[in-house]
Write a protein that holds these residues in place. Structure first.
Motif, PDB file in Angstrom:
ATOM      1  N   SER A 248      21.766  89.475  66.685  1.00  0.00           N
ATOM      2  CA  SER A 248      20.838  88.422  67.089  1.00  0.00           C
ATOM      3  C   SER A 248      20.886  88.280  68.595  1.00  0.00           C
ATOM      4  O   SER A 248      21.934  88.476  69.204  1.00  0.00           O
ATOM      5  N   PRO A 249      19.741  87.959  69.216  1.00  0.00           N
ATOM      6  CA  PRO A 249      19.726  87.817  70.670  1.00  0.00           C
ATOM      7  C   PRO A 249      20.723  86.786  71.151  1.00  0.00           C
ATOM      8  O   PRO A 249      20.892  85.727  70.536  1.00  0.00           O
ATOM      9  N   GLY A 250      21.401  87.085  72.252  1.00  0.00           N
ATOM     10  CA  GLY A 250      22.387  86.172  72.816  1.00  0.00           C
ATOM     11  C   GLY A 250      21.729  85.041  73.567  1.00  0.00           C
ATOM     12  O   GLY A 250      20.512  84.976  73.723  1.00  0.00           O
ATOM     13  N   SER A 251      22.547  84.145  74.055  1.00  0.00           N
ATOM     14  CA  SER A 251      22.033  82.949  74.721  1.00  0.00           C
ATOM     15  C   SER A 251      21.924  83.107  76.229  1.00  0.00           C
ATOM     16  O   SER A 251      21.630  82.150  76.921  1.00  0.00           O
ATOM     17  N   GLY A 252      22.162  84.308  76.749  1.00  0.00           N
ATOM     18  CA  GLY A 252      22.020  84.519  78.175  1.00  0.00           C
ATOM     19  C   GLY A 252      23.338  84.431  78.907  1.00  0.00           C
ATOM     20  O   GLY A 252      24.394  84.252  78.332  1.00  0.00           O
ATOM     21  N   GLY A 253      23.274  84.544  80.220  1.00  0.00           N
ATOM     22  CA  GLY A 253      24.493  84.538  81.035  1.00  0.00           C
ATOM     23  C   GLY A 253      24.820  85.936  81.489  1.00  0.00           C
ATOM     24  O   GLY A 253      24.627  86.899  80.753  1.00  0.00           O
ATOM     25  N   GLY A 254      25.324  86.055  82.704  1.00  0.00           N
ATOM     26  CA  GLY A 254      25.577  87.368  83.269  1.00  0.00           C
ATOM     27  C   GLY A 254      26.858  87.999  82.769  1.00  0.00           C
ATOM     28  O   GLY A 254      27.786  87.320  82.311  1.00  0.00           O
ATOM     29  N   PHE A 255      26.914  89.315  82.890  1.00  0.00           N
ATOM     30  CA  PHE A 255      28.094  90.082  82.508  1.00  0.00           C
ATOM     31  C   PHE A 255      29.079  90.086  83.666  1.00  0.00           C
ATOM     32  O   PHE A 255      28.714  90.337  84.816  1.00  0.00           O
ATOM     33  N   GLY A 256      30.355  89.802  83.364  1.00  0.00           N
ATOM     34  CA  GLY A 256      31.341  89.649  84.423  1.00  0.00           C
ATOM     35  C   GLY A 256      31.833  90.939  85.043  1.00  0.00           C
ATOM     36  O   GLY A 256      32.418  90.921  86.126  1.00  0.00           O
ATOM     37  N   GLY A 257      31.628  92.070  84.371  1.00  0.00           N
ATOM     38  CA  GLY A 257      32.058  93.342  84.929  1.00  0.00           C
ATOM     39  C   GLY A 257      33.024  94.068  84.007  1.00  0.00           C
ATOM     40  O   GLY A 257      33.665  93.473  83.140  1.00  0.00           O
ATOM     41  N   PHE A 258      33.109  95.385  84.185  1.00  0.00           N
ATOM     42  CA  PHE A 258      33.996  96.205  83.376  1.00  0.00           C
ATOM     43  C   PHE A 258      35.447  96.010  83.813  1.00  0.00           C
ATOM     44  O   PHE A 258      35.729  95.683  84.965  1.00  0.00           O
ATOM     45  N   GLY A 259      36.370  96.234  82.858  1.00  0.00           N
ATOM     46  CA  GLY A 259      37.752  95.881  83.110  1.00  0.00           C
ATOM     47  C   GLY A 259      38.712  97.031  83.291  1.00  0.00           C
ATOM     48  O   GLY A 259      39.921  96.811  83.348  1.00  0.00           O
ATOM     49  N   GLY A 260      38.239  98.270  83.315  1.00  0.00           N
ATOM     50  CA  GLY A 260      39.136  99.393  83.542  1.00  0.00           C
ATOM     51  C   GLY A 260      39.703 100.002  82.281  1.00  0.00           C
ATOM     52  O   GLY A 260      40.827 100.518  82.281  1.00  0.00           O
ATOM     53  N   GLY A 261      38.939  99.972  81.180  1.00  0.00           N
ATOM     54  CA  GLY A 261      39.394 100.579  79.936  1.00  0.00           C
ATOM     55  C   GLY A 261      39.431 102.098  80.018  1.00  0.00           C
ATOM     56  O   GLY A 261      38.755 102.711  80.835  1.00  0.00           O
ATOM     57  N   ARG A 262      40.250 102.703  79.136  1.00  0.00           N
ATOM     58  CA  ARG A 262      40.415 104.160  79.138  1.00  0.00           C
ATOM     59  C   ARG A 262      39.877 104.765  77.851  1.00  0.00           C
ATOM     60  O   ARG A 262      39.844 104.125  76.807  1.00  0.00           O
ATOM     61  N   PHE A 263      39.481 106.039  77.949  1.00  0.00           N
ATOM     62  CA  PHE A 263      38.935 106.775  76.819  1.00  0.00           C
ATOM     63  C   PHE A 263      39.717 108.078  76.650  1.00  0.00           C
ATOM     64  O   PHE A 263      40.032 108.747  77.629  1.00  0.00           O
ATOM     65  N   GLY A 264      40.013 108.408  75.388  1.00  0.00           N
ATOM     66  CA  GLY A 264      40.819 109.601  75.136  1.00  0.00           C
ATOM     67  C   GLY A 264      40.117 110.685  74.369  1.00  0.00           C
ATOM     68  O   GLY A 264      40.767 111.630  73.915  1.00  0.00           O
ATOM     69  N   GLY A 265      38.815 110.589  74.159  1.00  0.00           N
ATOM     70  CA  GLY A 265      38.089 111.654  73.469  1.00  0.00           C
ATOM     71  C   GLY A 265      37.613 111.281  72.088  1.00  0.00           C
ATOM     72  O   GLY A 265      37.018 112.118  71.395  1.00  0.00           O
ATOM     73  N   GLY A 266      37.837 110.030  71.638  1.00  0.00           N
ATOM     74  CA  GLY A 266      37.367 109.619  70.338  1.00  0.00           C
ATOM     75  C   GLY A 266      35.870 109.365  70.348  1.00  0.00           C
ATOM     76  O   GLY A 266      35.326 108.808  71.292  1.00  0.00           O
ATOM     77  N   GLY A 267      35.207 109.763  69.271  1.00  0.00           N
ATOM     78  CA  GLY A 267      33.780 109.533  69.163  1.00  0.00           C
ATOM     79  C   GLY A 267      33.068 110.737  68.574  1.00  0.00           C
ATOM     80  O   GLY A 267      33.675 111.760  68.257  1.00  0.00           O
ATOM     81  N   ALA A 268      31.753 110.613  68.425  1.00  0.00           N
ATOM     82  CA  ALA A 268      30.944 111.699  67.859  1.00  0.00           C
ATOM     83  C   ALA A 268      29.492 111.424  68.149  1.00  0.00           C
ATOM     84  O   ALA A 268      29.108 110.315  68.555  1.00  0.00           O
ATOM     85  N   GLY A 269      28.660 112.433  67.944  1.00  0.00           N
ATOM     86  CA  GLY A 269      27.234 112.272  68.206  1.00  0.00           C
ATOM     87  C   GLY A 269      26.391 113.183  67.349  1.00  0.00           C
ATOM     88  O   GLY A 269      26.874 113.850  66.432  1.00  0.00           O
ATOM     89  N   GLY A 270      25.094 113.193  67.636  1.00  0.00           N
ATOM     90  CA  GLY A 270      24.156 114.003  66.899  1.00  0.00           C
ATOM     91  C   GLY A 270      22.901 114.236  67.717  1.00  0.00           C
ATOM     92  O   GLY A 270      22.774 113.749  68.846  1.00  0.00           O
ATOM     93  N   SER A 271      21.947 114.965  67.151  1.00  0.00           N
ATOM     94  CA  SER A 271      20.714 115.287  67.872  1.00  0.00           C
ATOM     95  C   SER A 271      19.544 115.254  66.910  1.00  0.00           C
ATOM     96  O   SER A 271      19.706 115.245  65.697  1.00  0.00           O
ATOM     97  N   TRP A 272      18.331 115.230  67.477  1.00  0.00           N
ATOM     98  CA  TRP A 272      17.121 115.224  66.667  1.00  0.00           C
ATOM     99  C   TRP A 272      15.997 115.921  67.416  1.00  0.00           C
ATOM    100  O   TRP A 272      16.076 116.166  68.586  1.00  0.00           O
TER     101      TRP A 272
END
Length: 272
Positions: A248-272
């Motif tokens: 559902s649409p949120g009530s507004g307000g700005g995003f405070g910024g990214f926090g420095g999270g790390r990624f190790g290669g988890g995930g997947a994708g596809g194509s069409w």
């Protein structure tokens, strides 16, 4: 004159270096001001983009999980997964220490180029959204809408599942068990048919000896078995509604910024 020529040569060299660096690194810079929805391909109307942004900002405030959407028209020669992880790492999506960031990358289908989508999952969410679940969200929830160039609805459908999983509304195993692919559904029906045929052959062989086992399995039981296999790929399943309900649409307000999270290669994708 010689000085002017030297300055001109230096400027040309600097411009060339800057141009080659741009080609070598097509990863977009972290947005300023920070945003969670970044449509560099211009496929989302402004209202749709704002609705997604507000909802993801609200979700981040409620759960601390940062889900970012990046849409680009070109991957710069990178594989979709490689591109997604480069963006996620460079931007630092998620909270430092928790590594609870997730990136949905979309490269729309343009001309003869295939469209591609990828979900990159931060370290802290890999147990909640395993690779198999990320792949199924892309294939089952998002790509069917992307094929019709309805990127907004496809993103909502995928975000519904992602948000529910991270809120512990249901588990990854529950989602996988209730959302089998079309191939799995067909395979299940074929398997049931084979079992029924084998049973009929065995029954007939016994009947020739005992003349009694012909009608032990009621017709409605056989039909219910077939129906249970064919229902696996229905449009709705239990509490899952494939793109409706939880977003559902949120009530507004700005995003405070990214926090420095790390990624190790988890995930997947596809194509069409």
């Amino acid at each position: 004159m010689n000085m002017n020529k030297s300055l001109r040569c230096i400027l040309i060299v600097l411009c060339f270096i800057g141009f080659t660096d741009l080609l070598a690194n097509p990863i977009p810079e972290r947005p300023v001001p920070a945003r969670l929805v970044n449509d560099f391909a211009g496929v989302l109307p402004e209202g749709s983009r704002n609705n997604l942004e507000n909802s993801l900002v609200q979700f981040a405030r409620e759960t601390s999980t940062q889900v970012a959407v990046v849409i680009v028209s070109d991957l710069g020669g990178y594989d979709a997964g490689d591109y997604a992880f480069r963006v996620a790492d460079q931007w630092g999506i998620g909270q430092a220490g928790s590594d609870n960031g997730l990136l949905i990358l979309v490269k729309p289908r343009i001309g003869n180029e295939r469209g591609r989508a990828y979900i990159a999952v931060g370290y802290g969410l890999e147990g909640v959204i395993p690779d198999a679940v990320a792949r199924r969200v892309v294939d089952n929830e998002m790509i069917p809408h992307f094929r019709n160039e309805d990127y907004y609805t496809g993103l909502i459908a995928g975000l519904n599942v992602i948000m529910d999983l991270t809120r512990d509304e249901y588990t990854a195993d529950a989602y996988m068990s209730r959302t089998g692919s079309r191939e799995e559904a067909v395979g299940g029906v074929v398997g049931l048919v084979i079992i029924i045929v084998m049973f009929m052959v065995i029954s007939r062989a016994r009947r020739t000896r005992q003349s009694s086992l012909g009608h032990d399995v009621p017709f409605w039981v056989i039909m219910s078995m077939l129906g249970s296999g064919s229902r696996r790929h229905s449009g709705q399943w239990g509490n899952f509604s494939s793109g409706r309900g939880s977003f559902s649409p949120g009530s507004g307000g700005g995003f405070g910024g990214f926090g420095g999270g790390r990624f190790g290669g988890g995930g997947a994708g596809g194509s069409w």
